[in-house]
Design a protein around this motif. Structure first.
Motif, short mmCIF file in Angstrom:
data_model
loop_
_atom_site.label_atom_id
_atom_site.label_comp_id
_atom_site.label_asym_id
_atom_site.label_seq_id
_atom_site.Cartn_x
_atom_site.Cartn_y
_atom_site.Cartn_z
N ARG A 1 10.88 -41.02 62.52
CA ARG A 1 11.14 -40.97 61.08
C ARG A 1 12.40 -41.76 60.75
NH1 ARG A 1 12.06 -34.94 58.71
NH2 ARG A 1 13.12 -35.40 56.77
N ASN B 1 21.55 -30.46 62.11
CA ASN B 1 20.15 -30.00 62.20
C ASN B 1 19.14 -31.15 62.17
OD1 ASN B 1 20.78 -30.37 59.48
ND2 ASN B 1 19.29 -28.87 58.80
N PHE B 2 19.50 -32.28 61.55
CA PHE B 2 18.68 -33.50 61.64
C PHE B 2 19.60 -34.63 62.07
CE2 PHE B 2 15.86 -30.86 59.18
CZ PHE B 2 14.59 -31.24 59.61
N ILE C 1 19.17 -37.46 58.96
CA ILE C 1 20.14 -37.34 57.86
C ILE C 1 21.19 -38.46 57.89
CG2 ILE C 1 21.93 -35.87 56.79
CD1 ILE C 1 20.09 -33.47 57.25
N TRP D 1 19.27 -41.43 56.59
CA TRP D 1 18.88 -41.50 55.17
C TRP D 1 20.09 -41.58 54.25
CZ3 TRP D 1 16.16 -36.23 55.78
CH2 TRP D 1 16.83 -35.20 55.15
N THR E 1 25.89 -33.31 53.71
CA THR E 1 24.86 -32.26 53.86
C THR E 1 25.43 -31.20 54.79
OG1 THR E 1 23.04 -33.81 53.57
CG2 THR E 1 22.51 -31.72 54.61
N LYS F 1 16.55 -25.52 59.03
CA LYS F 1 16.34 -26.60 58.06
C LYS F 1 16.77 -26.06 56.71
CE LYS F 1 12.06 -28.27 60.23
NZ LYS F 1 10.64 -28.59 60.03
N CYS F 2 17.35 -26.93 55.89
CA CYS F 2 17.70 -26.43 54.55
C CYS F 2 16.43 -26.16 53.74
CB CYS F 2 18.63 -27.38 53.83
SG CYS F 2 17.97 -29.02 53.69
N VAL G 1 10.00 -33.19 54.33
CA VAL G 1 10.08 -34.04 53.13
C VAL G 1 9.59 -35.44 53.48
CG1 VAL G 1 12.00 -32.68 52.27
CG2 VAL G 1 12.47 -34.74 53.59
N PHE H 1 14.73 -36.33 47.08
CA PHE H 1 14.97 -35.09 47.80
C PHE H 1 16.27 -34.47 47.29
CE2 PHE H 1 17.25 -33.20 51.51
CZ PHE H 1 16.44 -32.08 51.67
#
Ligand SMILES: NC(=O)C1=CN([C@@H]2O[C@H](COP(=O)(O)OP(=O)(O)OC[C@H]3O[C@@H](n4cnc5c(N)ncnc54)[C@H](O)[C@@H]3O)[C@@H](O)[C@H]2O)C=CC1
Ligand SMILES: O=C(O)CCC(=O)C(=O)O
Length: 487
Positions: free
Chosen positions: A110, A156-157, A161, A164, A231, A287-288, A450, A456
């Protein structure tokens, strides 16, 4: 082959790999096995932040001056390198923060897709021609980058994250200082290696590791940083936002969620159960967008609960590197303690614990930060486990007398990130889409997961009301300039 364990990593500043100026470093351990040191990471201080920001400022004029297409080309090249190194990056992620290897591989793929999406943005339009009231003039909008952008990322990502946030920042002409979470510094530094190999000019992307309270705060407060994208937790996000606001910098915050799934009386219960498990327990609930409140209409409550419990019992907890593991550990000892303390509060406040609630019994899991998948029922709206983000494998079942009451309960939250409904009734779908106070509403789909090309972000306390990802990213990473030209 496997990654090199216990490797010493350096910050990436001005195109060079540098230890923290203090010389300090700290070990990062595998949450699946605390005896395994995955990496030694620089324990940076404020002088390292100053050096990274100075490098980003120095690189800014040339980078801003390049065409969007040329900047995009570098992102395309980075995407190919991330893909080539996918297995190694994913393994580093799994060993640093515990998510299963298939999830880590999916996230790394991703990351490459996000890079390609924003590479393409380098060729898309950035403004409009607007008719002027002066017939001889040309009026149009264009966009200017913010300048130096600080990225504060969570664990967490660890790939998606940072990418992105950094990819749109870069393609729109900003330079970046990225501060990854302490838990996932090596994964972030491997991404920096991919950018470096792609030929990104020195100083355009800088990555520094260290404590959030020291270097995260220093970045948010730094006068050389024009925008901050964050984040993480609500408490820290608000601090970061206030620090940026106090000095007139732009900020963007993505914070917690308390995401509900609603199960109506006409829902396909098997699909709703699968979505609850996948949305609530994948990535160990970290995950949020994770499903955390499961609001089920009375008529189908018992049938839904029984199906859910039967399937949750089957989930295999273990090391994310093992092929049969469904659910890995919490990302850190601290995170495991937080989750267990929420579970204790649930019991103390009178909710009924149906399943899990503890660390798994000894054996091979004794050295990791595991929590069994946990299901509560009889969860009242004033209980802490109904109101606060847990960020762990914990589901709270709530019985609602009607669909309307379920929507009302779902909206009884300070958060509004994602929400989902299972129903076959078009009227209920439309009512849910209209009435649900969340930035993402999903019909017959889980709350998490997502898509990179769509905006988002959340309502209420889940975000600073801005949106990330897709074309929405341009709103944060650029400023509109209205141009009036008369010959
Ligand atoms: N929305 C999301 O995706 C995430 C939410 N969380 C929530 O936060 C809780 C705690 O997790 P943490 O890792 O402690 O989150 P956190 O909010 O402390 O960490 C997020 C990022 O902020 C940095 N940071 C920490 N203190 C800072 C400060 N004073 N100034 C600037 N930056 C700072 C951290 O180093 C990390 O890079 C979780 O239980 C979960 O509820 C955590 C991670 C991601
Ligand atoms: O659900 C997803 O894919 C993304 C979740 C997310 O952004 C987060 O947990 O921070």
């Amino acid at each position: 082959m496997g990654i090199e364990l216990g490797k010493i990593y350096h910050n990436y500043i001005d195109g060079q790999w540098k230890p923290a100026l203090s010389g300090e470093q700290s070990p990062g351990v595998n949450p699946a096995n605390r005896r395994e040191v995955v990496a030694y990471l620089p324990q940076s201080g404020k002088p390292d932040v100053d050096a990274a920001v100075a490098a980003a400022r120095k690189a800014l004029p040339a980078w801003r001056g390049m065409s969007g297409t040329a900047r995009g080309d570098l992102l395309y090249r980075t995407a190919a390198i991330v893909e080539r190194r996918l297995d190694e990056i994913a393994e580093t992620m799994t060993r640093e923060m515990g998510k299963t290897l298939p999830e880590a591989k999916g996230e790394t793929a991703r990351g490459a897709a996000i890079l390609r999406y924003y590479a393409g943005e380098g060729m898309r339009k950035v403004g409009d021609v607007i008719p002027s009231s002066d017939g001889e003039a040309l009026m149009f909008t264009t966009r200017a980058p913010l300048g130096v952008v600080g990225v504060i990322a969570p664990w967490n990502f660890p790939v998606a994250i940072p990418i992105w946030k950094a990819a749109p920042a870069l393609v729109y002409g900003n330079t970046v200082v990225l501060k990854p979470a302490r838990e996932t510094g090596a994964t972030a530094l491997k991404l920096a290696e991919c950018f470096a190999e792609a030929g990104l000019p020195a100083g355009v992307l800088n990555v520094i590791c260290g404590s959030g309270a020291v270097i995260g705060e220093a970045l948010a407060e730094h006068p050389g940083v024009n925008g901050i994208t964050f984040t993480g937790s609500n408490a820290v996000g608000k601090k970061v936002g206030m620090a940026a606001f106090a000095r007139g910098a732009k900020y963007q915050l993505e914070m917690g969620g308390k995401n509900p799934i609603l199960v109506a009386e006409d829902a396909d219960l098997d699909l709703a159960v699968d979505a609850t498990i996948s949305g609530g327990l994948k990535s160990t609930g970290q995950k949020c967008t994770a499903t955390s409140r499961v609001i089920v209409v009375d008529d189908v409550y018992d049938a839904f609960r029984d199906k859910l419990l039967a399937k949750v019992r089957e989930l295999k907890v273990g090391d994310g590197m093992e092929p049969d593991t469904w659910l890995g550990p919490c990302a850190s000892d601290r995170q495991r303690e937080t989750v267990l303390s929420y579970i204790r509060k649930g019991v103390q406040e009178g909710a009924s614990l149906l399943l899990g609630g503890e660390q798994p019994p000894e054996g091979t899991l004794a050295d990791g930060y595991y929590v069994q998948p946990t299901v509560f029922e009889h969860v009242a709206r004033d209980m802490t486990i109904f109101r606060e983000e847990i960020f762990g494998p914990v589901l709270a079942l709530v019985r609602a007398p009607s669909f309307e009451a379920a929507v009302e309960a779902a909206n009884d939250s300070d958060f509004g990130l994602s929400a989902s409904v299972y129903t076959r009734d078009i009227g209920r779908m439309l009512a849910f889409v209209r009435d649900m106070e969340a930035g993402m509403v999903r019909v017959n789909a889980e709350t998490a997961g997502v898509e990179l090309q769509a905006p988002f972000g959340g309502m209420k306390q889940s975000s600073s009301h801005s949106r990330e990802q897709g074309q929405a990213a341009i709103e944060f990473f650029t400023s509109i300039k209205t141009v009036f030209v008369k010959g």
